[in-house]
Design an enzyme around this catalytic site. Structure first.
Site, short mmCIF file in Angstrom:
data_model
loop_
_atom_site.label_atom_id
_atom_site.label_comp_id
_atom_site.label_asym_id
_atom_site.label_seq_id
_atom_site.Cartn_x
_atom_site.Cartn_y
_atom_site.Cartn_z
N LYS A 40 27.13 -107.61 18.50
CA LYS A 40 27.88 -108.12 17.35
C LYS A 40 27.20 -109.30 16.67
O LYS A 40 27.48 -109.61 15.53
CB LYS A 40 29.34 -108.44 17.72
CG LYS A 40 29.52 -109.47 18.81
CD LYS A 40 31.01 -109.78 18.99
CE LYS A 40 31.59 -109.34 20.31
NZ LYS A 40 31.07 -110.03 21.49
N LYS A 56 18.86 -114.25 25.21
CA LYS A 56 19.61 -115.16 24.32
C LYS A 56 18.87 -116.47 24.12
O LYS A 56 18.96 -117.07 23.06
CB LYS A 56 21.01 -115.40 24.87
CG LYS A 56 21.89 -114.17 24.74
CD LYS A 56 23.37 -114.48 24.72
CE LYS A 56 24.14 -113.21 24.37
NZ LYS A 56 25.56 -113.37 24.35
N LYS A 88 20.11 -103.05 22.52
CA LYS A 88 21.53 -102.70 22.55
C LYS A 88 22.23 -103.15 21.25
O LYS A 88 21.79 -104.10 20.60
CB LYS A 88 22.23 -103.30 23.78
CG LYS A 88 22.56 -104.77 23.69
CD LYS A 88 23.67 -105.13 24.70
CE LYS A 88 24.16 -106.53 24.41
NZ LYS A 88 25.46 -106.85 24.90
N1 AQP Z 1 25.86 -102.16 23.13
C1 AQP Z 1 26.77 -102.09 24.09
N2 AQP Z 1 26.97 -100.95 24.75
C2 AQP Z 1 27.92 -100.87 25.73
N3 AQP Z 1 28.70 -101.89 26.08
C3 AQP Z 1 28.51 -103.06 25.43
N4 AQP Z 1 29.11 -104.26 25.54
C4 AQP Z 1 28.57 -105.12 24.65
N5 AQP Z 1 27.61 -104.51 23.96
C5 AQP Z 1 27.55 -103.22 24.42
C6 AQP Z 1 30.20 -104.53 26.46
O1 AQP Z 1 31.24 -105.14 25.72
C7 AQP Z 1 31.94 -106.04 26.55
C8 AQP Z 1 32.15 -107.33 25.85
O2 AQP Z 1 30.92 -107.93 25.59
P1 AQP Z 1 30.89 -109.47 25.21
O3 AQP Z 1 31.49 -109.68 23.90
O4 AQP Z 1 31.50 -110.25 26.28
O5 AQP Z 1 29.41 -109.87 25.23
P2 AQP Z 1 28.09 -109.13 24.97
O6 AQP Z 1 27.84 -108.11 26.05
O7 AQP Z 1 27.06 -110.16 24.81
O8 AQP Z 1 28.42 -108.34 23.62
P3 AQP Z 1 27.70 -108.50 22.26
O9 AQP Z 1 28.37 -107.59 21.29
O10 AQP Z 1 26.24 -108.31 22.44
O11 AQP Z 1 28.07 -109.99 21.88
P4 AQP Z 1 27.10 -111.16 21.45
O12 AQP Z 1 26.30 -110.59 20.31
O13 AQP Z 1 28.00 -112.28 21.03
O14 AQP Z 1 26.26 -111.51 22.62
C9 AQP Z 1 31.13 -106.18 27.84
O15 AQP Z 1 31.75 -105.40 28.83
C10 AQP Z 1 29.81 -105.58 27.48
O16 AQP Z 1 29.18 -104.98 28.60
#
Ligand code: AQP
Length: 336
Positions: free
Chosen positions: A201, A116, A198
């Protein structure tokens, strides 16, 4: 700690955008399966979301949209405690205590921070660096036994466990040491455009992710334009990461096994595979999207859920924080 009727679960999602299929298959789908057997605390973690810049109006909207998505995915507000992280101030307070017990070297090793910070060099803030400590505070406040998350969170889970053990050893047995709970094939759903990354969002390429709330046409189009390879055979292999990811998604969305899917497409090309997969994904998401749209028209109902959730969550959080303050030598506040 040992006298509880049900084991406790904590997990959260950031309101940093709309939920992706990765969030659903990595986390939310397991939440719905666990809600009958555990005492569950599920949070819209807006304090985590501000570690990257957020437009205040958008953040506000996305927080209630996220709640609507939780409910649309089948999280029952009568069985679970669903709340907004910033409504329970104990998260920030325990975060501070745990920050004083976390080593810089531990945080320096965190791959999410490295990823990040590369993306947002102009905003290298201390919150992004200490994010995993706040996550540990979230979990330990509820004395959670189990944390259903995607495996991108494994390193953060290890820190939460280390901090619980460290605190217990330095003072006395205060925290339950939590375990991560990871779904098998979909613990890491990959990007549709770069299958070695991965699905996220906040990806700047919208074709890389599927959103639960997007239209059926958009979802189908994204699946059809997912990056594959030139092998041309639907095979579950590390050498075909794009196809492997699509098979995993297909399997998780239909509850068909990987083997079944591979044999269904023997001798058929990627076109047939993607077309039928798109149909299956769209059909599984349809009721979620419809319920989500319905809930958004009921803001008072959503408000009542997070108001009740904060009240319930705070009771448990306050009990833990009181113990912690007592252990570390903070004198209790006396009312005159
Ligand atoms: N690609 C993924 N595969 C499986 N699990 C995932 N999670 C996120 N991406 C994947 C799981 O979703 C939960 C919530 O995630 P989060 O919103 O707290 O943060 P994150 O992991 O950083 O998710 P994003 O979508 O990648 O958000 P941004 O882009 O804002 O950083 C967690 O349990 C995570 O493991």
């Amino acid at each position: 700690m040992g006298d509880r009727e049900k084991k406790v679960i904590f997990s959260g999602v950031q309101p940093s955008g709309k939920m992706t299929l990765g969030n659903y298959l990595g986390a939310l789908k397991s939440w719905t399966k666990l809600q009958d057997d555990y005492e569950c605390y599920y949070s819209m973690v807006n304090m985590h979301a501000i570690t990257v810049p957020q437009d205040p109006e958008v953040l506000r909207r996305q927080t209630t949209e996220l709640l609507a998505q939780f409910l649309a995915c089948g999280i029952d507000p009568d069985k679970n405690t669903i709340f907004v992280q910033s409504h329970v101030h104990e998260h920030a307070e325990l975060n501070w205590v745990l920050c004083t017990m976390t080593y810089m070297g531990e945080l320096n090793r965190m791959t999410q921070y490295k990823d990040k910070s590369r993306k947002s060099e102009a905003n290298l803030n201390a919150g992004l660096f200490t994010y995993p400590v706040l996550m540990a505070a979230d979990i330990l406040l509820y004395q959670a036994d189990l944390v259903p998350v995607g495996d991108d969170q494994k390193q953060h889970m290890e820190l939460a466990r280390d901090l619980a053990n460290r605190f217990n050893a330095r003072f006395s047995d205060t925290f339950v040491v939590p375990e991560g709970y990871y779904p098998k094939e979909t613990a890491r759903v990959m990007s549709l455009q770069e299958p070695e990354k991965k699905m996220s969002k906040s990806d700047s390429n919208e074709k890389a992710f599927i959103l639960l709330a997007e239209s059926a046409e958009t979802t189908a189009k994204k699946i059809k334009s997912a990056v594959t390879d030139s092998v041309g055979i639907v095979k579950y292999s590390d050498e075909q990461p794009g196809i492997k990811n699509l098979i995993n998604i297909y399997s998780a969305m239909t509850d068909k096994s990987v083997e079944e899917i591979v044999s269904m497409y023997e001798g058929k090309g990627y076109g047939a595979f993607k077309g039928e997969m798109a149909e299956a994904v769209v059909e599984t998401l349809r009721p979620i999207r419809e319920k989500y749209n319905y809930l958004l028209e009921n803001p008072d109902y959503l408000e009542s859920i997070y108001a009740k959730g904060a009240e319930k969550a705070q009771i448990r959080a306050a009990q833990t924080l009181e113990k912690v303050y007592n252990q570390i030598g903070f004198i209790p506040k006396k009312n005159k």
